[in-house]
Design a protein around this motif. Structure first.
Motif, PDB file in Angstrom:
ATOM      1  N   TRP A 192       0.827  -1.213   0.000  1.00 52.03           N
ATOM      2  CA  TRP A 192       0.000   0.000   0.000  1.00 52.03           C
ATOM      3  C   TRP A 192       0.859   1.259   0.000  1.00 52.03           C
ATOM      4  O   TRP A 192       0.550   2.223  -0.700  1.00 52.03           O
ATOM      5  N   PHE A 193       1.939   1.249   0.783  1.00 50.78           N
ATOM      6  CA  PHE A 193       2.837   2.403   0.814  1.00 50.78           C
ATOM      7  C   PHE A 193       3.406   2.664  -0.580  1.00 50.78           C
ATOM      8  O   PHE A 193       3.380   3.794  -1.080  1.00 50.78           O
ATOM      9  N   SER A 194       3.922   1.627  -1.224  1.00 43.77           N
ATOM     10  CA  SER A 194       4.588   1.787  -2.516  1.00 43.77           C
ATOM     11  C   SER A 194       3.602   2.146  -3.625  1.00 43.77           C
ATOM     12  O   SER A 194       3.909   2.961  -4.502  1.00 43.77           O
ATOM     13  N   THR A 195       2.413   1.544  -3.590  1.00 41.57           N
ATOM     14  CA  THR A 195       1.402   1.849  -4.603  1.00 41.57           C
ATOM     15  C   THR A 195       0.990   3.313  -4.518  1.00 41.57           C
ATOM     16  O   THR A 195       0.932   4.022  -5.532  1.00 41.57           O
ATOM     17  N   MET A 217      10.281   1.288  -6.346  1.00 38.53           N
ATOM     18  CA  MET A 217       9.413   0.918  -5.232  1.00 38.53           C
ATOM     19  C   MET A 217       8.218   0.104  -5.711  1.00 38.53           C
ATOM     20  O   MET A 217       7.789  -0.849  -5.040  1.00 38.53           O
ATOM     21  N   ALA A 218       7.672   0.460  -6.875  1.00 34.34           N
ATOM     22  CA  ALA A 218       6.528  -0.287  -7.411  1.00 34.34           C
ATOM     23  C   ALA A 218       6.927  -1.721  -7.762  1.00 34.34           C
ATOM     24  O   ALA A 218       6.188  -2.668  -7.478  1.00 34.34           O
ATOM     25  N   VAL A 219       8.091  -1.888  -8.379  1.00 31.19           N
ATOM     26  CA  VAL A 219       8.573  -3.236  -8.718  1.00 31.19           C
ATOM     27  C   VAL A 219       8.797  -4.051  -7.441  1.00 31.19           C
ATOM     28  O   VAL A 219       8.409  -5.228  -7.358  1.00 31.19           O
ATOM     29  N   ALA A 220       9.419  -3.441  -6.438  1.00 31.99           N
ATOM     30  CA  ALA A 220       9.658  -4.133  -5.164  1.00 31.99           C
ATOM     31  C   ALA A 220       8.339  -4.541  -4.510  1.00 31.99           C
ATOM     32  O   ALA A 220       8.227  -5.645  -3.949  1.00 31.99           O
ATOM     33  N   ALA A 221       7.337  -3.663  -4.594  1.00 36.69           N
ATOM     34  CA  ALA A 221       6.026  -3.984  -4.024  1.00 36.69           C
ATOM     35  C   ALA A 221       5.367  -5.131  -4.779  1.00 36.69           C
ATOM     36  O   ALA A 221       4.693  -5.977  -4.176  1.00 36.69           O
ATOM     37  N   GLY A 222       5.546  -5.167  -6.103  1.00 33.70           N
ATOM     38  CA  GLY A 222       4.993  -6.260  -6.896  1.00 33.70           C
ATOM     39  C   GLY A 222       5.583  -7.601  -6.504  1.00 33.70           C
ATOM     40  O   GLY A 222       4.875  -8.611  -6.415  1.00 33.70           O
ATOM     41  N   ILE A 223       6.888  -7.616  -6.252  1.00 37.20           N
ATOM     42  CA  ILE A 223       7.549  -8.853  -5.811  1.00 37.20           C
ATOM     43  C   ILE A 223       7.042  -9.247  -4.422  1.00 37.20           C
ATOM     44  O   ILE A 223       6.779 -10.422  -4.144  1.00 37.20           O
ATOM     45  N   THR A 224       6.858  -8.262  -3.548  1.00 37.29           N
ATOM     46  CA  THR A 224       6.352  -8.531  -2.192  1.00 37.29           C
ATOM     47  C   THR A 224       4.943  -9.102  -2.234  1.00 37.29           C
ATOM     48  O   THR A 224       4.600 -10.016  -1.468  1.00 37.29           O
ATOM     49  N   ALA A 225       4.097  -8.576  -3.133  1.00 36.40           N
ATOM     50  CA  ALA A 225       2.709  -9.047  -3.234  1.00 36.40           C
ATOM     51  C   ALA A 225       2.625 -10.518  -3.602  1.00 36.40           C
ATOM     52  O   ALA A 225       1.644 -11.200  -3.286  1.00 36.40           O
ATOM     53  N   ALA A 226       3.662 -11.035  -4.268  1.00 35.06           N
ATOM     54  CA  ALA A 226       3.665 -12.446  -4.663  1.00 35.06           C
ATOM     55  C   ALA A 226       3.729 -13.382  -3.464  1.00 35.06           C
ATOM     56  O   ALA A 226       3.420 -14.577  -3.584  1.00 35.06           O
ATOM     57  N   PHE A 227       4.104 -12.861  -2.288  1.00 33.93           N
ATOM     58  CA  PHE A 227       4.217 -13.694  -1.094  1.00 33.93           C
ATOM     59  C   PHE A 227       2.920 -13.738  -0.287  1.00 33.93           C
ATOM     60  O   PHE A 227       2.844 -14.433   0.726  1.00 33.93           O
ATOM     61  N   LEU A 228       1.902 -12.986  -0.726  1.00 36.36           N
ATOM     62  CA  LEU A 228       0.628 -12.985  -0.018  1.00 36.36           C
ATOM     63  C   LEU A 228      -0.208 -14.204  -0.401  1.00 36.36           C
ATOM     64  O   LEU A 228       0.003 -14.823  -1.441  1.00 36.36           O
ATOM     65  N   LEU A 229      -1.192 -14.535   0.440  1.00 41.10           N
ATOM     66  CA  LEU A 229      -2.080 -15.658   0.173  1.00 41.10           C
ATOM     67  C   LEU A 229      -3.076 -15.303  -0.929  1.00 41.10           C
ATOM     68  O   LEU A 229      -3.466 -14.140  -1.072  1.00 41.10           O
ATOM     69  N   GLU A 230      -3.486 -16.292  -1.695  1.00 39.21           N
ATOM     70  CA  GLU A 230      -4.530 -16.092  -2.693  1.00 39.21           C
ATOM     71  C   GLU A 230      -5.902 -16.183  -2.012  1.00 39.21           C
ATOM     72  O   GLU A 230      -6.114 -17.049  -1.150  1.00 39.21           O
ATOM     73  N   THR A 231      -6.829 -15.290  -2.365  1.00 39.46           N
ATOM     74  CA  THR A 231      -8.137 -15.255  -1.701  1.00 39.46           C
ATOM     75  C   THR A 231      -9.306 -15.394  -2.672  1.00 39.46           C
ATOM     76  O   THR A 231     -10.455 -15.234  -2.266  1.00 39.46           O
ATOM     77  N   ARG A 232      -9.039 -15.687  -3.929  1.00 40.63           N
ATOM     78  CA  ARG A 232     -10.135 -15.829  -4.905  1.00 40.63           C
ATOM     79  C   ARG A 232     -11.012 -17.024  -4.543  1.00 40.63           C
ATOM     80  O   ARG A 232     -10.526 -18.122  -4.319  1.00 40.63           O
ATOM     81  N   MET A 267      -0.446   3.683   5.959  1.00 44.80           N
ATOM     82  CA  MET A 267       0.808   3.550   5.216  1.00 44.80           C
ATOM     83  C   MET A 267       0.687   4.172   3.822  1.00 44.80           C
ATOM     84  O   MET A 267       1.648   4.769   3.308  1.00 44.80           O
ATOM     85  N   ALA A 268      -0.490   4.034   3.220  1.00 42.73           N
ATOM     86  CA  ALA A 268      -0.715   4.662   1.914  1.00 42.73           C
ATOM     87  C   ALA A 268      -0.629   6.183   2.020  1.00 42.73           C
ATOM     88  O   ALA A 268      -0.090   6.856   1.122  1.00 42.73           O
ATOM     89  N   ARG A 269      -1.136   6.730   3.111  1.00 42.63           N
ATOM     90  CA  ARG A 269      -1.060   8.189   3.304  1.00 42.63           C
ATOM     91  C   ARG A 269       0.394   8.632   3.487  1.00 42.63           C
ATOM     92  O   ARG A 269       0.797   9.692   3.014  1.00 42.63           O
ATOM     93  N   PHE A 270       1.180   7.815   4.183  1.00 45.94           N
ATOM     94  CA  PHE A 270       2.607   8.127   4.314  1.00 45.94           C
ATOM     95  C   PHE A 270       3.284   8.110   2.943  1.00 45.94           C
ATOM     96  O   PHE A 270       4.149   8.938   2.649  1.00 45.94           O
TER      97      PHE A 270
END
Length: 376
Positions: free
Chosen positions: A171-174, A318-333, A289-292
């Protein structure tokens, strides 16, 4: 506060009212999203979320037209603020989150809300079967867990801690990259009203593609790929000469489109990752964090006065780093919303076991193939 800003007599006073407007709008967005996530069934949650995101795009397009038509800033400020009085009046008709009411020992109020919604959906027979005892029995464990939940509980156990840290960075990076691009509209040498219109229009195809990938592939893929594509576009744009205004504007528009898709996924994915007992807390944390990120964006923008390629390089990185970080989250579909932190921990551990099983299966398959070759 928006209306008061229209009648400000000094710039500091105007900034004060705008600050309060930002605080209020953040609360409106978080609360409305939480209500949507908790009331809307899983099968239609994605379409309804994307419809809300399209309305945001429509608002951006409308703002460009209003700003062009209403040149006086006071009248423009007043025009965009007055509709909130209408929103305030009809917001009282919204149903409170039944999940939140139950886990906070307000089962009788939740029962009334559920019966009201059931009748609106044409399911009066099912509504008559609901009782306080049934709701209490169904949510007994969640009520016990909810009484002792604090912000620190987001960091006590491994799976929820991983979710909290990853979503905070995403959220911060986006927000950081999004607002870093948005505040530089005049730097592209195009009419500010036209560029605002272009930046709003590119959201439409981007969100359509995001809607399809969210439904067909998943949240994690959409979140990760949109951020990596956005970052790559911004990094490429940093090295395009300023004389090539059309190319730079096109790359910026693509970057804005990818970031809009990422933002659309941010709300949906995070809302489905956090359990009911701490969902509002978790969403408030990532929103902060997005506001920061939005606050840091103009500071980095000033570094462009010394090294021209630095701002877009940082935004993109920062956007690329956030994209790589998002890959470690759980899938919720197509996954039911978790009610407690324990539900999240169980889901995370199950996912870890499945991954380990897949890794163990590959060497066995390779060994089997090797033996077959030796036999032949």
């Amino acid at each position: 506060s928006g209306t008061c800003g229209a009648f400000s007599t000094s710039f500091p006073l105007f900034c004060f009212w705008r600050f309060l407007s930002g605080v209020a709008v953040s609360g409106v967005i978080l609360n409305s999203f939480s209500l949507k996530v908790e009331w809307i069934p899983t099968r239609v949650r994605t379409p309804m979320t994307m419809i809300s995101n399209f309305l945001y795009t429509c608002g951006q397009l409308l703002l460009a037209g209003l700003a062009y038509a209403i040149q006086d800033w006071r009248w423009l400020q007043l025009t965009v603020s007055l509709p909130f009085f209408i929103f305030f009046l009809y917001a009282w008709w919204f149903a409170e989150s039944a999940r939140w009411l139950i886990v906070n020992s307000k089962t009788d109020v939740a029962l009334k809300q559920l019966k009201k919604v059931a009748r609106m959906n044409g399911k009066a027979a099912e509504a008559d079967k609901l009782t306080v005892e049934i709701l209490n029995a169904y949510m007994e464990n969640d009520q016990t867990d909810a009484k002792n939940q604090r912000v620190l509980d987001l960091f006590r156990t491994p799976v929820i801690r991983k979710i909290a840290c990853c979503t905070m960075f995403v959220w911060f990076s986006t927000s950081f990259a999004y607002y870093g691009l948005a505040i530089d509209l005049q730097g592209f040498g195009v009419n500010i009203y036209l560029i605002q219109l272009i930046f709003g229009a590119v959201d439409i195809p981007a969100k359509i593609v995001a809607f399809l990938t969210l439904n067909l592939i998943g949240r994690r893929f959409t979140q990760s790929s949109s951020l990596i594509l956005a970052g790559s576009t911004l990094l490429a744009n940093a090295f395009i000469p300023k004389e090539m205004q059309a190319v730079r504007t096109a790359f910026a528009a693509f970057g804005k489109a990818f970031l809009s898709a990422a933002f659309s996924c941010c709300y949906l994915h995070a809302g489905e990752l956090y359990p009911t007992v701490v969902r509002q807390t978790g969403m408030g944390l990532v929103s902060t964090m997005a506001r920061f990120g939005a606050m840091m964006a103009p500071i980095i923008r000033m570094s462009g006065d010394y090294i021209s390629i630095l701002p877009h390089t940082i935004y993109g990185g920062m956007a690329v780093a956030a994209g790589i970080t998002a890959a470690f989250l759980l899938e919720t579909r197509n996954v039911a919303l978790p009610e407690t932190i324990e539900d999240v921990e169980k889901r995370g551990k199950k996912r870890t076991k499945e991954t380990e099983a897949e890794k163990e299966e590959v060497p066995l398959q390779e060994a089997h193939v090797s033996l077959m070759k030796q036999t032949v």
